[in-house]
Design a protein around this motif. Structure first.
Motif, mmCIF file in Angstrom:
data_model
loop_
_atom_site.group_PDB
_atom_site.id
_atom_site.type_symbol
_atom_site.label_atom_id
_atom_site.label_comp_id
_atom_site.label_asym_id
_atom_site.label_seq_id
_atom_site.Cartn_x
_atom_site.Cartn_y
_atom_site.Cartn_z
ATOM 1 N N LEU A 199 0.827 -1.203 0.000
ATOM 2 C CA LEU A 199 0.000 0.000 0.000
ATOM 3 C C LEU A 199 0.861 1.252 0.000
ATOM 4 O O LEU A 199 0.612 2.206 -0.736
ATOM 5 C CB LEU A 199 -0.873 0.019 1.256
ATOM 6 N N PHE A 200 1.875 1.232 0.840
ATOM 7 C CA PHE A 200 2.756 2.379 0.982
ATOM 8 C C PHE A 200 3.476 2.650 -0.342
ATOM 9 O O PHE A 200 3.543 3.786 -0.821
ATOM 10 C CB PHE A 200 3.766 2.088 2.093
ATOM 11 N N TRP A 201 3.965 1.585 -0.928
ATOM 12 C CA TRP A 201 4.704 1.691 -2.185
ATOM 13 C C TRP A 201 3.789 2.241 -3.269
ATOM 14 O O TRP A 201 4.116 3.174 -3.990
ATOM 15 C CB TRP A 201 5.202 0.294 -2.546
ATOM 16 N N PHE A 202 2.606 1.678 -3.340
ATOM 17 C CA PHE A 202 1.677 2.083 -4.391
ATOM 18 C C PHE A 202 1.196 3.515 -4.167
ATOM 19 O O PHE A 202 1.196 4.334 -5.093
ATOM 20 C CB PHE A 202 0.501 1.116 -4.457
ATOM 21 N N ALA A 203 0.812 3.826 -2.939
ATOM 22 C CA ALA A 203 0.305 5.177 -2.661
ATOM 23 C C ALA A 203 1.367 6.214 -3.001
ATOM 24 O O ALA A 203 1.078 7.251 -3.597
ATOM 25 C CB ALA A 203 -0.099 5.292 -1.195
ATOM 26 N N GLY A 204 2.613 5.902 -2.656
ATOM 27 C CA GLY A 204 3.690 6.851 -2.936
ATOM 28 C C GLY A 204 3.927 7.024 -4.431
ATOM 29 O O GLY A 204 4.433 8.044 -4.891
ATOM 30 N N MET A 205 3.553 6.009 -5.213
ATOM 31 C CA MET A 205 3.876 6.013 -6.635
ATOM 32 C C MET A 205 2.812 6.727 -7.471
ATOM 33 O O MET A 205 3.054 7.051 -8.637
ATOM 34 C CB MET A 205 4.038 4.564 -7.105
ATOM 35 N N VAL A 206 1.635 6.955 -6.882
ATOM 36 C CA VAL A 206 0.518 7.486 -7.676
ATOM 37 C C VAL A 206 0.878 8.771 -8.440
ATOM 38 O O VAL A 206 0.661 8.832 -9.656
ATOM 39 C CB VAL A 206 -0.743 7.661 -6.794
ATOM 40 N N PRO A 207 1.472 9.778 -7.786
ATOM 41 C CA PRO A 207 1.788 10.997 -8.578
ATOM 42 C C PRO A 207 2.754 10.713 -9.722
ATOM 43 O O PRO A 207 2.613 11.291 -10.812
ATOM 44 C CB PRO A 207 2.442 11.927 -7.546
ATOM 45 N N ASP A 208 3.702 9.816 -9.494
ATOM 46 C CA ASP A 208 4.670 9.514 -10.544
ATOM 47 C C ASP A 208 4.027 8.718 -11.680
ATOM 48 O O ASP A 208 4.387 8.880 -12.851
ATOM 49 C CB ASP A 208 5.850 8.734 -9.964
ATOM 50 N N LEU A 209 3.076 7.853 -11.324
ATOM 51 C CA LEU A 209 2.363 7.116 -12.368
ATOM 52 C C LEU A 209 1.572 8.088 -13.235
ATOM 53 O O LEU A 209 1.488 7.931 -14.459
ATOM 54 C CB LEU A 209 1.424 6.079 -11.738
ATOM 55 N N ALA A 210 1.033 9.120 -12.583
ATOM 56 C CA ALA A 210 0.293 10.129 -13.340
ATOM 57 C C ALA A 210 1.232 10.868 -14.288
ATOM 58 O O ALA A 210 0.861 11.186 -15.430
ATOM 59 C CB ALA A 210 -0.391 11.100 -12.391
ATOM 60 N N THR A 211 2.457 11.118 -13.845
ATOM 61 C CA THR A 211 3.444 11.761 -14.719
ATOM 62 C C THR A 211 3.688 10.891 -15.946
ATOM 63 O O THR A 211 3.697 11.385 -17.079
ATOM 64 C CB THR A 211 4.767 11.966 -13.958
ATOM 65 N N LEU A 212 3.870 9.593 -15.703
ATOM 66 C CA LEU A 212 4.118 8.685 -16.829
ATOM 67 C C LEU A 212 2.904 8.640 -17.756
ATOM 68 O O LEU A 212 3.053 8.588 -18.979
ATOM 69 C CB LEU A 212 4.444 7.283 -16.316
ATOM 70 N N ARG A 213 1.714 8.663 -17.142
ATOM 71 C CA ARG A 213 0.483 8.670 -17.943
ATOM 72 C C ARG A 213 0.447 9.912 -18.843
ATOM 73 O O ARG A 213 0.189 9.820 -20.047
ATOM 74 C CB ARG A 213 -0.719 8.672 -17.008
ATOM 75 N N ASP A 214 0.751 11.053 -18.240
ATOM 76 C CA ASP A 214 0.658 12.293 -19.002
ATOM 77 C C ASP A 214 1.697 12.368 -20.121
ATOM 78 O O ASP A 214 1.504 13.054 -21.105
ATOM 79 C CB ASP A 214 0.836 13.493 -18.067
ATOM 80 N N ARG A 215 2.796 11.684 -19.927
ATOM 81 C CA ARG A 215 3.847 11.709 -20.952
ATOM 82 C C ARG A 215 3.686 10.585 -21.969
ATOM 83 O O ARG A 215 4.427 10.528 -22.944
ATOM 84 C CB ARG A 215 5.219 11.585 -20.292
ATOM 85 N N ALA A 216 2.741 9.655 -21.690
ATOM 86 C CA ALA A 216 2.645 8.464 -22.536
ATOM 87 C C ALA A 216 2.276 8.853 -23.958
ATOM 88 O O ALA A 216 1.486 9.767 -24.189
ATOM 89 C CB ALA A 216 1.598 7.516 -21.966
ATOM 90 N N THR A 217 2.868 8.121 -24.927
ATOM 91 C CA THR A 217 2.615 8.441 -26.335
ATOM 92 C C THR A 217 1.806 7.337 -27.007
ATOM 93 O O THR A 217 1.331 7.509 -28.111
ATOM 94 C CB THR A 217 3.937 8.628 -27.096
ATOM 95 N N THR A 218 1.647 6.210 -26.348
ATOM 96 C CA THR A 218 0.850 5.144 -26.966
ATOM 97 C C THR A 218 -0.427 4.955 -26.161
ATOM 98 O O THR A 218 -0.466 5.243 -24.959
ATOM 99 C CB THR A 218 1.615 3.811 -26.992
ATOM 100 N N LYS A 219 -1.437 4.462 -26.820
ATOM 101 C CA LYS A 219 -2.722 4.231 -26.181
ATOM 102 C C LYS A 219 -2.571 3.277 -24.991
ATOM 103 O O LYS A 219 -3.146 3.478 -23.921
ATOM 104 C CB LYS A 219 -3.717 3.622 -27.186
ATOM 105 N N PHE A 220 -1.787 2.212 -25.223
ATOM 106 C CA PHE A 220 -1.665 1.209 -24.185
ATOM 107 C C PHE A 220 -1.031 1.787 -22.919
ATOM 108 O O PHE A 220 -1.512 1.575 -21.806
ATOM 109 C CB PHE A 220 -0.838 0.019 -24.689
ATOM 110 N N ARG A 221 0.037 2.552 -23.101
ATOM 111 C CA ARG A 221 0.693 3.145 -21.932
ATOM 112 C C ARG A 221 -0.248 4.118 -21.225
ATOM 113 O O ARG A 221 -0.322 4.151 -19.992
ATOM 114 C CB ARG A 221 1.970 3.872 -22.345
ATOM 115 N N GLN A 222 -0.973 4.894 -22.034
ATOM 116 C CA GLN A 222 -1.920 5.840 -21.425
ATOM 117 C C GLN A 222 -2.928 5.088 -20.573
ATOM 118 O O GLN A 222 -3.233 5.490 -19.455
ATOM 119 C CB GLN A 222 -2.653 6.612 -22.526
#
Lengths: 492, 438
Positions: A199-222
């Motif tokens: 939980l701790f690992w995942f909760a901490g990662m949420v903002p960074d996952l959003a960064t990766l989402r926003d930078r994603a260039t393929t549909k699958f990554r998005q």
């Protein structure tokens, strides 16, 4: 980048280097060395970290490492299947030595996990800002290590298809696990640990996952990153909630750092077996766990920062600090070894005395001295800064600690069992190829998961690293390098 | 560096704010009077009743000596750790800690009564291993065990060790106080670096000496008993009294108008966290682990020590410790606001010292029944000692505490009067004053 910007703690002149890397390990009373090197903007941090997952192909070395690791996973699968199909007799266990490689591996891997929790929880509460460079992958390491650990108690029960009996599940047979057994407490301690760490690992990662989402260039990554980013938009309210949750999870994880390995130590210390029953076991196991965990973080960080170009985020100062923690916890472990020996003599208990002399000079003397050399003697080299900041030497020493801590568990478990109260029942444990294959296979699983993590998830907590950069200070840029800086911003 | 301080900070470094001056004079006189009267009354009470009370007197002395010793050791630990970790936040509360720790330069004086006991051949009254003849006559079972460890538990070696502990503590406390005073005068960062450099070895020396002191002065009161964890337990006790004393000292200094603008709620919150983490939770963790492992394995060599604390009226003291040293303060200090509220934190720190007192009482006073080795079963012992008193209402407890704590407070106040209350040119001072919890 040949010089540090003034605002980042540098003086504007070319910084000193160690082995070609910027030396930010100096201690200057009144001033902290920068934790992020060669980057002036948050965007550079984002790009450096995201590059690892966004690159078309990982570095060639990644393929080699991954190939090797996956092969070992295959070996693990084969050994486990063979064990299940045949029975635990395929291991080298015998009558007095009923636990050996299996529980050694279990305790070893549980211990490895502890560095991640210490870094993410305790160092957070202690405001150690340098933790931000290493916490993400140390936490990932925790989760993978606990997964590896979980395999061993599960398969050592023999009839693995009824392994769910470990849990107190209501059933019509009215059959319950023994609640008074530390082995059951272990089930609770480890599963709680795994859940909270995840939980701790995942909760901490949420903002960074959003960064990766926003930078994603393929549909699958998005889609994939978007799914796990849970709709994070980085609004003020999101951050507020996030910080509260982080603090609470840190507070929940802190007792877990102590409790998990304490309960593991109870598996041994509640017994009456000489060499197992000693009161220092709980804190001693915890110190040992942190010791081995940090050694594993160094073992992983050194190649990872090289392979993925993260030297400016995982700097010499991070490594230097980790080596200091290895030194401290190594001394604690040494203290425990010494106390055990002293009290074994002081107690006047015949069996206790025998157990310890037998460890050092009996049939397993070589294992004992590997343990002492790797855990107490070689880490003392970390007193010297030149060694703490030498990449090759710290890598070698961290491997020594890994070896030493594996042998520590082996020594505790096997020597006490092999030579118990009744000399006529004494025996010697000799591992079979299945023992060794399963042990190596677990390393394979660990490295496979870790390599996948490096490739697909943000390896460094971008948002947290940015927060410890001088640019994150709302007053940054108002008075470059002025010594009065802290006093002017009353919040500094 | 000296010109680096802002005007506001310079104002806070005014002599009136960082020197105690005459403010502590009344308290000092009161403490000294309490000390002299307390010790005198204790000796009179102990001597007047003789016999049982004589033993109680000397045990009580040992107990309260350990209490004040642990406060200084805890403060020394705090100081060493601050240098070891290059801490910035703590500079404004470090000088009081250094001064509390510097009591270690004279604390050996309070150990002299035991030297007198040894010189008159009476040390065996307190430490059974020091009078083997008596032990042999009264507890032959225990005698055999104790003789086996006489290479460690013998008088010459005991005194050599005690001398080493006192010497190491005095040198460490002096080293850190003198260095800090020099930095305060000159702002010399080389001195600061030297203090940090030696913090590692100092921590190791501290760990070894406190552990073995705990073995010598507490564990060997029951020489047959042993626990590998015992040194860590004593360390936790030092953390309890040490952090509490630092908190009380800073709060009192601020109440007398000193350290204004230098020590804030932020520092108290952090000191409160340390007290909570080490003095309450870590202590409970160690105490529980030690008890649980011995209870669970149930080996007679080890259980006697806890049995002595479970018979007669001792369960009340043991339970008081569980609730007073852990459950209640755990709930009381877990939140943020009590640590930031001066009145509440003061109450918490005083409470913890009170229960540290109970802890040392619980460690020092009970004796393992001699007949335990020969008894058919535990229940027979439990029955025989059903009404065994704990001595917690003995007036000597009050007078002795007043006496030794009074002397200790007097000496501490003298030190606070003699030196500046903050290291005014410490390179981290600016950082410490501006410090805020997130």
């Amino acid at each position: 980048m040949s010089t540090l910007p003034v605002g980042m703690g540098g003086s504007g002149i070319a910084p000193a280097t160690i082995g070609g890397e910027i030396d930010n390990t100096g201690s200057h009373p009144g001033r902290r060395e920068p934790l992020v090197l060669g980057m002036d903007t948050f965007g550079e941090v984002t790009r450096t970290v995201c590059r690892v997952t966004e690159a078309k192909r990982p570095p060639f070395a990644w393929y080699i490492a991954f190939g090797l690791s996956v092969s070992l996973v295959g070996l693990l699968g084969f050994c486990v299947l063979y064990l299940i199909a045949t029975g635990v007799g395929v291991w080298g266990l015998n009558n007095p030595v009923m636990w050996a490689f299996d529980i050694t591996n279990f305790v070893f891997w549980i211990g490895i996990g502890h560095a991640g929790t210490l870094i993410s929880a305790i160092l957070f509460l202690f405001r150690q800002k340098w933790r931000t460079g290493i916490n993400r992958f140390a936490e990932a390491m925790t989760i993978f290590a606990v997964m590896c650990a979980g395999i061993f108690p599960a398969i050592h029960v023999g009839r693995v298809w009824v392994v769910y009996w470990l849990f107190p599940i209501p059933n019509q047979m009215e059959m319950w696990p023994q609640f008074r057994s530390p082995l059951l407490w272990d089930v609770f301690a480890v599963s709680t640990y795994f859940t909270v760490s995840l939980l701790f690992w995942f909760a901490g990662m949420v903002p960074d996952l959003a960064t990766l989402r926003d930078r994603a260039t393929t549909k699958f990554r998005q889609f994939a990153y978007g799914l796990f980013a849970l709709g994070w938009r980085g609004s003020n309210r999101h951050w507020h909630r996030y910080e509260r949750a982080y603090l609470l999870l840190a507070a929940l994880s802190t007792p877990l750092v102590l409790s998990v390995h304490s309960v593991v130590s109870f598996d041994f210390a509640t017994s009456q077996l000489p060499g197992w029953h000693t009161t220092i076991f709980p804190p001693y196991f915890v110190a040992g766990a942190i010791f081995s965990g940090f050694a594993m973080v160094v073992t992983l960080a050194v190649p990872a920062r090289e392979m993925f170009g993260l030297k400016n985020l995982i700097t010499l100062r991070h490594l230097d600090n980790m080596n200091k923690i290895i030194l401290v916890t190594g001394c604690m472990v040494g203290y425990a070894y010494g106390m055990e020996f002293f009290i074994a003599w002081y107690s006047g208990a015949l069996y206790e005395k025998f157990a310890f002399i037998n460890r050092a000079f009996g049939q397993y003397w070589w294992a004992y001295w590997i343990m002492v050399s790797c855990n107490v003697i070689t880490p003392q080299l970390f007193w010297f800064k030149a060694i703490r900041t030498s990449i090759p030497l710290m890598f070698i020493l961290s491997l020594f600690v890994n070896v030493g801590m594996w042998f520590e568990r082996y020594v505790i478990i096997v020597t006490s069992l092999a030579n118990d109260f009744l000399p006529s029942s004494w025996d010697r444990f000799i591992p079979t190829w299945v023992d060794i294959g399963t042990m190596l296979g677990a390393f394979g699983l660990f490295f496979t998961l870790f390599l996948l993590f490096c490739r697909f998830l943000p390896m460094i907590a971008m948002a947290e690293v940015k927060a410890v950069m001088p640019q994150a200070d709302p007053h940054f840029g108002e008075d470059h390098g002025d010594h009065d800086h802290a006093a002017k911003g009353s919040h500094a | 560096m000296s010109h680096g301080h802002s005007a506001a900070l310079e104002a806070h470094l005014d002599t009136a704010n960082i020197r105690l001056g005459g403010a502590g004079l009344k308290a000092r006189r009161l403490a000294l009077a309490a000390g002299v009267v307390g010790i005198g009354a204790s000796v009179l009470l102990g001597g007047a009743y003789g016999g049982e009370h004589g033993i109680f007197l000397i045990k009580s002395w040992l107990q309260v000596f350990l209490l004040v010793l642990s406060a200084s050791l805890g403060a020394l630990f705090f100081v060493i750790i601050q240098h070891l970790t290059h801490a910035g936040w703590s500079v404004t509360v470090r000088r009081p800690a250094e001064l509390i720790a510097s009591n270690l330069t004279w604390i050996w004086v309070l150990f002299l009564p035991f030297v007198v006991m040894a010189a008159t051949g009476k040390l065996g009254v307190l430490f059974p291993w020091a009078d083997l003849e008596h032990l042999k006559a009264h507890a032959p079972g225990e005698y055999d065990l104790v003789v086996a460890k006489s290479a460690f538990l013998n008088q010459p070696f005991f005194w050599i060790r005690a001398a080493v502990y006192f010497l190491v503590w005095a040198l460490l406390a002096r080293f850190y106080l003198k260095g800090s005073l020099e930095v305060g005068e000159t702002g010399n960062v080389a001195v600061e670096a030297r203090l940090s450099k030696w913090a590692g070895p100092s921590a190791i020396l501290f760990g070894l000496t406190t552990s073995f002191a705990a073995f010598d002065w507490i564990m060997s009161l029951s020489p047959g008993w042993f626990s590998t964890m015992f040194g860590v337990y004593f360390f936790a006790a030092c953390a309890t009294t040490g952090f509490s004393t630092i908190i009380i000292c800073c709060l009192l200094l601020q109440r007398s108008g000193r350290l204004q603008g230098l020590v804030s709620a932020e520092h108290y919150q952090d000191l409160g966290k340390l007290l909570f983490g080490f003095g309450i939770v870590f202590w409970a963790y160690i105490a529980f682990s030690q008890y649980m492992l011995i209870w669970y394995a149930n080996i007679p060599e080890e259980t006697g020590w806890y049995l002595a604390r479970q018979i007669g009226n001792w369960p009340y003291v043991s339970l008081a410790l569980l609730f007073g040293h852990f459950v209640i303060p755990f709930l009381g200090l877990i939140s943020k606001w009590p640590k930031r509220m001066p009145q509440f934190l003061m109450l918490g720190a005083l409470w913890m010292i009170a229960f540290a007192w109970v802890d040392f009482f619980w460690l020092v006073m009970p004796t393992i029944p001699h007949e335990l080795a020969e008894a058919a079963d535990y229940m027979a012992i439990v029955e025989a000692y059903r009404d065994a008193p704990t001595g917690i209402f003995n007036p000597i407890n009050l007078t002795m505490t007043m006496g030794l704590v009074g002397i200790y407070a007097w000496a501490t106040l003298n030190r606070l009067e003699r030196y500046p209350l903050v290291c005014r040119r410490d390179p981290w001072l600016q950082n410490a004053v501006a410090f805020e919890n997130m």
